[in-house]
Scaffold this motif. Structure first.
Motif, mmCIF file in Angstrom:
data_model
loop_
_atom_site.group_PDB
_atom_site.id
_atom_site.type_symbol
_atom_site.label_atom_id
_atom_site.label_comp_id
_atom_site.label_asym_id
_atom_site.label_seq_id
_atom_site.Cartn_x
_atom_site.Cartn_y
_atom_site.Cartn_z
ATOM 1 N N ASP A 184 60.563 24.768 38.483
ATOM 2 C CA ASP A 184 60.556 23.348 38.432
ATOM 3 C C ASP A 184 60.512 22.850 36.951
ATOM 4 O O ASP A 184 60.863 21.562 36.753
ATOM 5 C CB ASP A 184 59.254 22.962 39.394
ATOM 6 N N GLY A 186 45.298 35.281 30.230
ATOM 7 C CA GLY A 186 44.314 36.171 30.623
ATOM 8 C C GLY A 186 43.229 35.852 31.528
ATOM 9 O O GLY A 186 42.373 36.207 31.511
ATOM 10 N N THR A 187 43.579 34.890 32.394
ATOM 11 C CA THR A 187 42.689 34.653 33.309
ATOM 12 C C THR A 187 42.028 35.682 34.267
ATOM 13 O O THR A 187 41.112 35.816 34.554
ATOM 14 C CB THR A 187 43.069 33.079 34.413
ATOM 15 N N THR A 188 43.425 36.239 34.960
ATOM 16 C CA THR A 188 42.789 37.496 35.974
ATOM 17 C C THR A 188 42.557 38.573 35.031
ATOM 18 O O THR A 188 43.260 39.049 34.383
ATOM 19 C CB THR A 188 44.163 37.746 36.859
ATOM 20 N N LYS A 229 58.529 29.076 37.544
ATOM 21 C CA LYS A 229 58.447 27.923 37.200
ATOM 22 C C LYS A 229 59.399 27.176 36.888
ATOM 23 O O LYS A 229 59.861 26.372 35.942
ATOM 24 C CB LYS A 229 57.657 27.972 35.627
ATOM 25 N N GLY A 251 52.406 33.105 35.945
ATOM 26 C CA GLY A 251 52.028 32.212 37.207
ATOM 27 C C GLY A 251 52.067 33.465 38.195
ATOM 28 O O GLY A 251 52.095 33.112 39.593
ATOM 29 N N LYS A 252 51.481 34.734 38.081
ATOM 30 C CA LYS A 252 51.338 35.705 39.119
ATOM 31 C C LYS A 252 50.118 35.414 40.157
ATOM 32 O O LYS A 252 50.595 35.358 41.303
ATOM 33 C CB LYS A 252 50.788 36.891 38.138
ATOM 34 N N SER A 253 49.276 34.945 39.678
ATOM 35 C CA SER A 253 47.955 34.469 40.668
ATOM 36 C C SER A 253 48.650 33.193 41.292
ATOM 37 O O SER A 253 48.196 33.340 42.649
ATOM 38 C CB SER A 253 46.809 34.114 39.787
ATOM 39 N N SER A 254 49.408 32.557 40.833
ATOM 40 C CA SER A 254 49.723 31.084 41.734
ATOM 41 C C SER A 254 50.819 31.719 42.924
ATOM 42 O O SER A 254 50.737 31.232 43.867
ATOM 43 C CB SER A 254 50.622 30.248 40.817
ATOM 44 N N ASN A 274 49.738 34.349 32.106
ATOM 45 C CA ASN A 274 50.199 32.997 32.330
ATOM 46 C C ASN A 274 51.573 32.708 32.891
ATOM 47 O O ASN A 274 51.940 31.564 33.232
ATOM 48 C CB ASN A 274 50.202 32.098 30.829
ATOM 49 N N ALA A 304 55.967 28.698 41.593
ATOM 50 C CA ALA A 304 54.819 28.907 42.601
ATOM 51 C C ALA A 304 53.944 27.764 42.626
ATOM 52 O O ALA A 304 53.059 27.717 43.640
ATOM 53 C CB ALA A 304 53.898 30.182 41.574
HETATM 54 N N1 LIG Z 1 55.005 24.293 36.414
HETATM 55 C C1 LIG Z 1 54.629 25.309 36.914
HETATM 56 N N2 LIG Z 1 53.513 25.759 36.693
HETATM 57 C C2 LIG Z 1 53.342 26.907 37.178
HETATM 58 C C3 LIG Z 1 53.929 27.633 38.007
HETATM 59 N N3 LIG Z 1 53.207 28.625 38.311
HETATM 60 C C4 LIG Z 1 52.020 28.767 37.688
HETATM 61 N N4 LIG Z 1 52.246 27.848 36.910
HETATM 62 C C5 LIG Z 1 50.697 27.357 36.108
HETATM 63 O O1 LIG Z 1 50.776 28.402 34.960
HETATM 64 C C6 LIG Z 1 49.387 28.578 34.596
HETATM 65 C C7 LIG Z 1 49.142 29.840 34.711
HETATM 66 O O2 LIG Z 1 49.102 30.380 36.358
HETATM 67 P P1 LIG Z 1 48.518 31.673 36.677
HETATM 68 O O3 LIG Z 1 49.117 31.654 38.227
HETATM 69 O O4 LIG Z 1 47.138 31.629 36.337
HETATM 70 O O5 LIG Z 1 49.294 32.548 36.039
HETATM 71 P P2 LIG Z 1 48.734 34.428 35.873
HETATM 72 O O6 LIG Z 1 49.982 35.153 35.554
HETATM 73 O O7 LIG Z 1 48.070 34.728 36.912
HETATM 74 O O8 LIG Z 1 48.060 34.307 34.325
HETATM 75 P P3 LIG Z 1 46.873 35.436 34.028
HETATM 76 O O9 LIG Z 1 46.069 35.790 35.120
HETATM 77 O O10 LIG Z 1 46.400 34.740 32.843
HETATM 78 O O11 LIG Z 1 47.695 36.738 33.540
HETATM 79 C C8 LIG Z 1 48.658 27.646 35.692
HETATM 80 O O12 LIG Z 1 48.394 26.400 34.939
HETATM 81 C C9 LIG Z 1 49.655 27.336 36.579
HETATM 82 O O13 LIG Z 1 49.326 25.954 37.310
HETATM 83 C C10 LIG Z 1 55.157 27.316 38.451
HETATM 84 O O14 LIG Z 1 55.901 27.730 39.319
HETATM 85 N N5 LIG Z 1 55.557 25.990 37.823
#
Ligand SMILES: Nc1nc2c(ncn2[C@@H]2O[C@H](COP(=O)(O)OP(=O)(O)OP(=O)(O)O)[C@@H](O)[C@H]2O)c(=O)[nH]1
Ligand SMILES: [Mg+2]
Length: 465
Positions: free
Chosen positions: A353, A269-271, A351, A248-251, A246, A367
């Motif tokens: 923002d 744990g999405t990815t 994040k 924000g890696k995928s974002s 969570n 992201a």
């Molecule tokens: N406000 C905000 N939300 C973010 C940012 N980056 C990601 N998010 C949110 O954080 C949540 C997780 O983002 P992902 O990109 O799926 O995170 P991840 O690290 O890939 O998560 P996993 O795949 O579960 O390990 C989502 O709801 C995104 O919209 C950011 O820079 N700012």
């Protein structure tokens, strides 16, 4: 210069004959046009037996283009073509040959190749055209290798460097360095002869032409350091995005590749499996990988994903470690950063923002809004790029493992020679090191070569090259 007579061993090797060969040089796919290359003994005579205008083909001047049809043994037309005719030695391979431009249909290409085989051509081995060019003295080995580099160059910079080598930039540099070393060697041998007459080389202290040897050493050093950079530009860097679930890696991954490729949700744990994409940052080709979030997990699927993340991290040229700025630094983040302290790593505070400002040593990013992305890209490029040791290293570099092994051998021979000279060791111990260095440089350009090295090198080429 014709190398065929130099290497008797090669004649018995797979690549050593001058049999007529033909191969498709363009992809076997539906394209507007395709190019089939042919070369070798009697290539034009054989081709004329399956060409609608045999007389014109046989009497054509070298470097001219003839229009006509490829026909099968029953005189049936296969395709309308333009045939570029080459006469030895004024051709890529140095042999007689012809390039057939035909229509790019898969069935057409296959039919022409079948007809050519029927006429007596055999399928060319990988890199066989370039091998023949080398054997016939048209290219040195560094230029022959650059042909493949050019074909596989993924960025403008990689192309530019490969073209420089193809134009003989590296070959010239090697020749210049070799000339310096030959002068040093001549100086030492002269001294040795003289001192033998005088009663013993042990008496001679210091290295004649030391400045020339030092110049050669510094130019060899520049070539040795160019390798990492050339490799990076050619192969691309593996950049792995890691962090807790969570973060924000995928974002961030999607933002960097400018595409919604990786699934983003607010469920940690999405990815599960890694996702990759090729991008270019400041002209550096990058294989960017999004990975499963790192955490202690009892879920088998998640565990497998984490295992894959760890394998990728072990191979990464650069790690982008994301910390969720809203959550703040956790014990897991601290442990990861501590465990990877020696690795090339950029810590990103994501994040922003929604989060408080990033601590020192972190790149602040969002992201979601794209804030901080430019700074992140600049840091990625700066971290991956090695400072060019001098202006020369930017334009002349070595690109293959074979070249690197030769340059390393020359480097250590020269370093040892100069250090022995510093210790006032006698010249008859030092001179052989210079001789080794000169021979290895000859190996690098292919003046001195063995059949097995050549076979291994050219078999890595693609067919039709
Ligand atoms: N406000 C905000 N939300 C973010 C940012 N980056 C990601 N998010 C949110 O954080 C949540 C997780 O983002 P992902 O990109 O799926 O995170 P991840 O690290 O890939 O998560 P996993 O795949 O579960 O390990 C989502 O709801 C995104 O919209 C950011 O820079 N700012
Ligand atoms: Mg993800």
């Amino acid at each position: 210069m014709n190398r065929v007579n130099d290497s008797a061993a090669i004649t018995s090797a797979t690549y050593g004959d001058d049999a007529p060969i033909a191969a498709l040089a363009t992809p076997l796919a539906e394209t507007a046009l395709a190019l089939i290359r042919s070369s070798g003994k009697d290539a034009l005579a054989l081709l004329s037996t399956v060409f609608s205008r045999p007389k014109q083909l046989l009497t054509a001047k070298g470097n001219s283009v003839i229009h006509g049809w490829i026909v099968d043994s029953n005189g049936q037309r296969i395709d309308e073509t333009l045939v570029s005719v080459y006469h030895a030695p004024r051709s890529y391979t140095g042999e007689d040959g012809a390039d057939i431009s035909c229509h790019g249909g898969i069935a057409t290409i296959r039919s022409i190749l079948r007809v050519l085989r029927g006429a007596g051509f055999r399928e060319a081995l990988p890199g066989e055209f370039t091998f023949r060019a080398f054997m016939n003295g048209k290219l040195d080995l560094t230029r022959a290798e650059s042909v493949m580099e050019l074909v596989s160059a993924k960025t403008e910079c990689a192309r530019e460097h490969a073209v420089n080598r193809l134009a003989g930039g590296l070959e010239q540099e090697i020749h210049d360095i070799k000339r310096l070393l030959v002068q040093v060697l001549a100086g030492t041998e002269l001294f040795l002869d003289y001192s033998e007459d005088e009663g013993g080389a042990e008496e001679v202290a210091g290295l004649p032409d030391r400045l020339l040897a030092e110049e050669a050493l510094s130019r060899i050093r520049a070539l040795a350091t160019s390798y990492c950079m050339e490799k990076l530009y050619h192969d691309g860097a593996l950049v792995v995005i890691a962090g807790r679930p969570n973060a924000g890696k995928s974002s961030l991954f999607n933002m960097l590749i400018k595409e919604e490729r990786s699934i983003v949700t607010d469920v940690p744990g999405t990815t599960r499996d890694w996702v990759e994409s090729f991008i270019s940052i400041e002209n550096i080709p990058i294989r960017l990988v999004d990975t499963a979030g790192l955490c202690a997990s009892s879920d088998t699927l998640e565990q497998l994903g984490i295992e894959r993340s760890l394998n990728l991290l072990a191979a990464a040229d650069l790690i982008l470690y994301l910390v969720d700025g809203v959550v703040g630094l956790t014990a897991e983040d601290t442990a990861f950063l501590r465990d990877h302290a020696g690795r090339p790593l950029i810590a990103v505070w994501n994040k922003t923002d929604r989060a408080s400002s990033a601590p020192d040593d972190y790149i602040a990013s969002s992201a979601k809004t794209g804030a901080g992305l430019n700074a992140l890209c600049a840091t990625i490029a700066a971290t991956l790029s090695l400072p060019a040791s001098d202006a020369q290293a930017k334009t002349i570099g070595i690109a293959t493992e074979r070249q690197k092994a030769c340059i390393d051998a020359v480097l250590s021979a020269l370093e040892e020679a100069l250090s022995l000279a510093d210790q006032q060791e006698p010249l008859d111990i030092i001179a052989p090191l210079f001789r080794d260095a000169v021979n290895t440089l000859g190996e690098l350009t292919g003046e001195v070569s063995t059949a097995d090295i050549l076979d291994v090198m050219f078999s890595r080429f693609c067919v039709g090259k």
